[in-house]
Design a protein around this motif. Structure first.
Motif, mmCIF file in Angstrom:
data_model
loop_
_atom_site.group_PDB
_atom_site.id
_atom_site.type_symbol
_atom_site.label_atom_id
_atom_site.label_comp_id
_atom_site.label_asym_id
_atom_site.label_seq_id
_atom_site.Cartn_x
_atom_site.Cartn_y
_atom_site.Cartn_z
ATOM 1 N N GLU A 43 0.831 -1.212 0.000
ATOM 2 C CA GLU A 43 0.000 0.000 0.000
ATOM 3 C C GLU A 43 0.861 1.255 0.000
ATOM 4 O O GLU A 43 1.879 1.348 0.694
ATOM 5 N N THR A 44 0.447 2.231 -0.792
ATOM 6 C CA THR A 44 1.122 3.524 -0.840
ATOM 7 C C THR A 44 0.071 4.621 -0.719
ATOM 8 O O THR A 44 -1.118 4.363 -0.727
ATOM 9 N N GLY A 45 0.546 5.866 -0.620
ATOM 10 C CA GLY A 45 -0.382 6.977 -0.571
ATOM 11 C C GLY A 45 -0.205 7.842 0.660
ATOM 12 O O GLY A 45 0.729 7.678 1.450
ATOM 13 N N TYR A 46 -1.129 8.785 0.814
ATOM 14 C CA TYR A 46 -1.029 9.803 1.864
ATOM 15 C C TYR A 46 -0.912 9.188 3.253
ATOM 16 O O TYR A 46 -0.059 9.579 4.050
ATOM 17 N N PHE A 47 -1.786 8.230 3.576
ATOM 18 C CA PHE A 47 -1.805 7.698 4.933
ATOM 19 C C PHE A 47 -0.565 6.856 5.222
ATOM 20 O O PHE A 47 -0.088 6.812 6.356
ATOM 21 N N ARG A 48 -0.019 6.196 4.211
ATOM 22 C CA ARG A 48 1.239 5.484 4.399
ATOM 23 C C ARG A 48 2.363 6.470 4.678
ATOM 24 O O ARG A 48 3.187 6.267 5.567
ATOM 25 N N ASP A 49 2.408 7.575 3.927
ATOM 26 C CA ASP A 49 3.425 8.604 4.173
ATOM 27 C C ASP A 49 3.317 9.146 5.587
ATOM 28 O O ASP A 49 4.316 9.296 6.305
ATOM 29 N N LEU A 50 2.087 9.472 6.011
ATOM 30 C CA LEU A 50 1.856 10.018 7.339
ATOM 31 C C LEU A 50 2.315 9.040 8.414
ATOM 32 O O LEU A 50 3.047 9.413 9.348
ATOM 33 N N ALA A 51 1.905 7.783 8.291
ATOM 34 C CA ALA A 51 2.257 6.783 9.298
ATOM 35 C C ALA A 51 3.758 6.561 9.359
ATOM 36 O O ALA A 51 4.344 6.421 10.445
ATOM 37 N N ASN A 52 4.420 6.536 8.207
ATOM 38 C CA ASN A 52 5.869 6.311 8.188
ATOM 39 C C ASN A 52 6.622 7.437 8.881
ATOM 40 O O ASN A 52 7.540 7.198 9.666
ATOM 41 N N ILE A 53 6.251 8.675 8.579
ATOM 42 C CA ILE A 53 6.994 9.795 9.161
ATOM 43 C C ILE A 53 6.735 9.881 10.658
ATOM 44 O O ILE A 53 7.633 10.175 11.452
ATOM 45 N N TYR A 54 5.509 9.577 11.115
ATOM 46 C CA TYR A 54 5.204 9.604 12.542
ATOM 47 C C TYR A 54 5.885 8.457 13.270
ATOM 48 O O TYR A 54 6.389 8.630 14.390
ATOM 49 N N ALA A 55 5.921 7.280 12.664
ATOM 50 C CA ALA A 55 6.588 6.144 13.297
ATOM 51 C C ALA A 55 8.085 6.392 13.412
ATOM 52 O O ALA A 55 8.704 6.067 14.431
ATOM 53 N N ARG A 56 8.691 6.965 12.388
ATOM 54 C CA ARG A 56 10.125 7.265 12.451
ATOM 55 C C ARG A 56 10.431 8.279 13.540
ATOM 56 O O ARG A 56 11.453 8.186 14.228
ATOM 57 N N PHE A 57 9.540 9.256 13.711
ATOM 58 C CA PHE A 57 9.740 10.242 14.762
ATOM 59 C C PHE A 57 9.602 9.591 16.141
ATOM 60 O O PHE A 57 10.392 9.856 17.052
ATOM 61 N N GLY A 58 8.604 8.730 16.308
ATOM 62 C CA GLY A 58 8.461 8.018 17.569
ATOM 63 C C GLY A 58 9.667 7.145 17.864
ATOM 64 O O GLY A 58 10.181 7.117 18.991
ATOM 65 N N LEU A 59 10.158 6.440 16.843
ATOM 66 C CA LEU A 59 11.330 5.586 17.020
ATOM 67 C C LEU A 59 12.564 6.415 17.355
ATOM 68 O O LEU A 59 13.434 5.963 18.112
ATOM 69 N N HIS A 60 12.646 7.610 16.806
ATOM 70 C CA HIS A 60 13.754 8.520 17.146
ATOM 71 C C HIS A 60 13.776 8.815 18.639
ATOM 72 O O HIS A 60 14.847 8.838 19.260
ATOM 73 N N SER A 61 12.617 9.013 19.241
ATOM 74 C CA SER A 61 12.588 9.299 20.679
ATOM 75 C C SER A 61 13.088 8.107 21.478
ATOM 76 O O SER A 61 13.742 8.262 22.513
ATOM 77 N N TYR A 62 12.786 6.888 20.989
ATOM 78 C CA TYR A 62 13.278 5.679 21.663
ATOM 79 C C TYR A 62 14.795 5.549 21.508
ATOM 80 O O TYR A 62 15.527 5.337 22.483
#
Length: 284
Positions: A43-62
């Motif tokens: 799956e690709t598209g807006y919601f995939r982009d949103l989820a990826n960037i938010y997950a990467r930011f969350g993982l950065h905090s970890y």
């Protein structure tokens, strides 16, 4: 990897059945089925982009507080509560041994900020517990309006880099190589600039960081300013693959990082300084 300064993340001793149930619901059993978004692998598209960037930011905090270097593999699902609260479940890989681990993160986004901002906050990221309520607690942000009301500064004067100024540090190329989260910050900034564009985010990458200056009032020296929990970053970068008729390639963005001492809490505010300000302007 250098770790961002935060307070101790000792587990809260108060764990009870009610809290465990609430934590389980938040990531695995939403109140309304429409709140849950599961992804197909292709799956690709807006919601995939949103989820990826938010997950990467969350993982950065970890990674920042654990001194690890997990890299996002894929987002399995997210649950959004209201418009701007996201509880994500995703897989990440440890490059050191190739192991894959399931994480949970809660990320918030706020447009209702004084001045021309985009704000993204993580309330925490953790390895998914096998039994709900048995791992570290993800704490809610409790904003103090007096602390977070200030607008972002204007772009720094070149004079501050020529003079002896303990607040500022010009990031070196070696710092960028050693701290890959600087590239993440630039990519989040790029995402905020093109969020309403329907083209895939990957088409805007890669980015080339041209210059980063960091400012902090914390009592640290030289490149240790990069580790300051509360700091302002002045980013100059270029997106190398701007689609036709898209945004200009060269960008200047101010990013303010705030922490409140609770484990996993990182708040980033963004302000574009490239030509006219294209961020949404709203008041508290």
């Amino acid at each position: 990897m250098r770790c961002i300064n935060e307070s101790s993340d000792d587990e809260d001793p108060i764990l009870n059945e009610e809290y465990a149930f609430r934590e389980f619901n938040e990531f695995d059993d939403p109140v309304h089925s429409t709140d849950l978004h599961k992804f197909e692998n292709s799956e690709t598209g807006y919601f995939r982009d949103l989820a990826n960037i938010y997950a990467r930011f969350g993982l950065h905090s970890y990674n920042s507080r654990k001194c690890t270097n997990f890299q996002l593999s894929r987002v399995d699902k997210y649950i959004n509560y209201g418009v701007f609260s996201y509880s994500l479940t995703f897989e990440a890989t440890n490059p050191a041994d190739g192991s894959c681990v399931t994480f949970q993160a809660r990320v918030l986004r706020d447009d209702n900020v004084k001045g021309s901002y985009y704000r993204i906050m993580t309330e925490g990221c953790r390895i998914k517990p096998e039994i709900p309520g048995t791992r570290e607690i993800i704490h809610r942000w409790e904003f103090d309006a007096e602390v977070y009301k200030d607008t972002l500064p204007e772009w720094y004067s070149d004079d501050v880099l020529l003079l002896s100024n303990d607040q500022f540090y010009q990031v070196q190329d070696s710092d960028v190589l050693e701290n890959d989260w600087l590239n993440l910050y630039a990519e989040v900034a790029m995402y905020t600039l093109k969020e309403n564009d329907m083209s895939l985010f990957e088409s805007w990458l890669p980015l080339e960081i041209k210059k980063v200056v960091v400012q902090t009032f914390e009592d640290v020296k030289s490149n240790e300013k990069l580790k300051a929990g509360n700091a302002i970053f002045y980013f100059s970068f270029k997106n190398l693959n701007a689609p036709p008729h898209g945004l200009c390639q060269d960008h200047r963005v101010i990013i303010r990082r705030n922490t409140d001492g609770l484990p996993g809490h990182v708040c980033l505010d963004f302000k574009s300084c490239t030509g006219h300000n294209i961020f949404k302007a709203s008041s508290v």
